[in-house]
Structures are given as C-alpha cells and as structure tokens.
Design an enzyme around this catalytic site. Structure first.
Site, short mmCIF file in Angstrom:
data_model
loop_
_atom_site.label_atom_id
_atom_site.label_comp_id
_atom_site.label_asym_id
_atom_site.label_seq_id
_atom_site.Cartn_x
_atom_site.Cartn_y
_atom_site.Cartn_z
N SER A 47 0.82 -1.20 0.00
CA SER A 47 0.00 0.00 0.00
C SER A 47 0.86 1.26 0.00
O SER A 47 1.67 1.47 -0.89
CB SER A 47 -0.97 -0.05 1.18
OG SER A 47 -2.04 0.86 1.00
N ASP A 161 -5.45 -3.76 -2.32
CA ASP A 161 -4.43 -3.36 -1.34
C ASP A 161 -3.69 -4.56 -0.73
O ASP A 161 -4.29 -5.49 -0.20
CB ASP A 161 -5.14 -2.57 -0.23
CG ASP A 161 -4.18 -1.81 0.66
OD1 ASP A 161 -3.32 -2.45 1.29
OD2 ASP A 161 -4.30 -0.59 0.74
#
Length: 309
Positions: A47, A161
């Site tokens: 991320s 993510d």
C-alpha cells in the site's frame, strides 16, 4: 561514535508497511538510514509502503516529499476522482497521473534497487508480488483499499491493497542477501502523548471524508446515527487498522526482523495527507530513537562478551 554510525556501510533490506497517510513516516525513516550511510539494497512495500518505496527506488523521493508537504486539504480533494461503479468510490487515475508526472513512466526493472510491491488477487484470495512491469501499475494495485479505491485490473487479475493479507511484506526481501532487515510498522500501538481525536472531529476535519459521508448519506434512507456513534467511514477505517495491526503482529513473530521502527496508529488517520510534514518528522524521530536503543543494546552485548567476561 554516534548511534547512526553503527549502521554505516551496512546493507539493508527495507520493509515498508501499509497504513495510508501514516506511511509518510517512511520518508523520515529513509532519510535517517541515508544519513547513517546505510545502503538500502532491497525494498518491499504494501500500500503506502509500496508507493513511498517505489518512488524512492526511482530516485524521486525529494520531489515527492516537496509536493506532498505542500498539500492542503483542498489539494487532496482535487486529486480524488469519484465513481459510482467499479467496486470502489475513487478511481485513483488522478493520483497516479500526478505521481507519473513527478516520477516519470518507469518499469520496475529500470529501478536502482530491488523493489517489490505487494497486492492481493481477490479472485483467487492470494498475495501477489509485483517485481517487474510498469512501476505505477504495481503501486496502483497495492494502494487499492477495498471499498475506497476501485480494484486494479492487471494481467487479467483483479488486484487490491496488499495490506489486506500482508501489511509488512518481509518475505520478498529474503531473496536479497543483506546485513539487516529493517521493518517500518505504521500500525503500532497508540501513543498517549499524541493527541487523540474523536471520530466525529476527524470526519469533519477532512474534505475527502466529508464528501464520502455526503455521498453515502445521499443513498441511504436510514435514520442518521446518533452523534455518539462513529460514522460509516470511521468504522471502515478503524476496521482496516485493526485487521492490519493483528496481521502485523503475526508477521513480526514469524520473521523476527533485525530492527522494527513502530509508528503509532494514532499519529493520523489514513486519509490525512495534509499532515505530511508532521508525520514525516515523527518518522525521523522514531527512527533515530529506535536505532539509538539498538546501538546501546549492541554495545552492552559487546561489553558482556569482551575480555574477562
């Protein structure tokens, strides 16, 4: 000898964790490692860790830091491209276009250091390591927070993510032989010295969250929640933080890195990019403190193992 001097000449595998705007602390940590003359040879990130790590590996961290530290809430909001379909509320094209403008269109193979961005293939329920191909395809996949950003389609896969399964991706760096593995965990325990803000205050403070709240309220016929109850966005972000913190503890127990720099999760919410300068400075301070503690422990161990012990 200074504490930082203990890292001089050491080769580093750097693991940068997920955590939204808290991941800006990675910049401060990288600065301290550079000042200590450590050599960062391998980077893996999930991320926000993938975003900062990829930009650093591209040699453009100075430009990114200058840009992000100049952002106001209105600037952050202008980078949000809302959507009503596609499995998320934000497309992410504006953000990636701005980053490409700052960094350029690069392939991971062209970077100066080994780099891996971690994402999750939600169709097959497994972790994906992106270590080749276009840099910003890898970053866009890794930052696709479920429910907030639309998933990223890449090579016939639906990617979201990386923090969903691996918020601190140590394993990809184990392919490189280095002196130390350094993990930056931005989901650390809350620090009581930092001012805690209520969910309602946080929602009111951010243009992005305010717009999200308006959007969700406009499509809901339910009664508005009581003021004492957290809103939908606050619950979603709290849930993500809780999940990633639990996964982080598990991964740290398994891999046992040489150095862990922990950034408290109450330094800011994941969307508060307008607080960049404060978060980066905190990362700098925490890195120095952690290195100092390690240097003291090494010195004590050395004295205990010295002549006459």
């Amino acid at each position: 000898m200074s504490d930082e001097a203990s890292l001089s000449g050491k080769t580093i595998s750097l693991v940068l964790g997920s955590g939204g705007a808290r991941g800006l602390a990675h910049i401060g940590v990288i600065r301290v490692l550079e000042e200590a003359n450590a050599r960062i040879e391998a980077i893996a990130g999930s991320s926000m860790g993938a975003l900062v790590g990829g930009i650093y590996a591209a040699g453009k961290l100075d430009a990114y830091e200058q840009w992000v530290c100049g952002l106001e809430q209105s600037d952050v909001l202008s980078l949000v491209d809302w959507t009503f379909s596609g499995g998320g509320l934000i497309r992410g094209r504006k953000i990636i276009s701005k980053l490409e403008e700052l960094v350029g269109e690069l392939s991971i193979e062209d970077l100066s250091r080994d780099f891996t961005a971690v994402a999750v293939d939600i169709d097959h329920g497994r972790e994906i390591w992106l270590d080749r191909g276009p840099l910003f395809d890898a970053i866009r996949a890794s930052i696709a927070i479920p429910g907030l950003f639309t998933p990223h389609r890449y090579r016939d896969r639906t990617l979201v993510d990386g923090g969903l399964l691996n918020p601190i991706p140590v394993a990809p760096t184990q392919r490189s032989i280095t002196d130390l593995t350094v993990v930056v965990d931005v989901n650390g325990p809350p620090d009581p010295r930092l001012k805690e803000r209520t969910d309602s205050a946080t929602e009111k403070s951010s243009g992005i969250v305010g717009k999200l709240k308006e959007f969700m309220d406009s499509y809901s016929s339910d009664k508005k929640p009581e003021e004492t109850q957290p809103g939908l966005i606050a619950v979603m972000m709290r849930s993500l933080d809780t999940m990633e913190a639990a996964l982080t503890r598990q991964h740290l127990a398994i891999f046992q890195p040489d150095l862990v720099i922990r950034v408290p999760k109450n330094v800011c919410m994941i969307h508060e990019f307008h607080r960049a300068r404060n978060v980066i400075d905190l990362g700098t301070r925490l890195a120095r403190e952690t290195i100092s503690v390690r240097a003291s422990a090494d010195n004590e161990q050395g004295e205990a193992n010295g002549p006459g012990s």
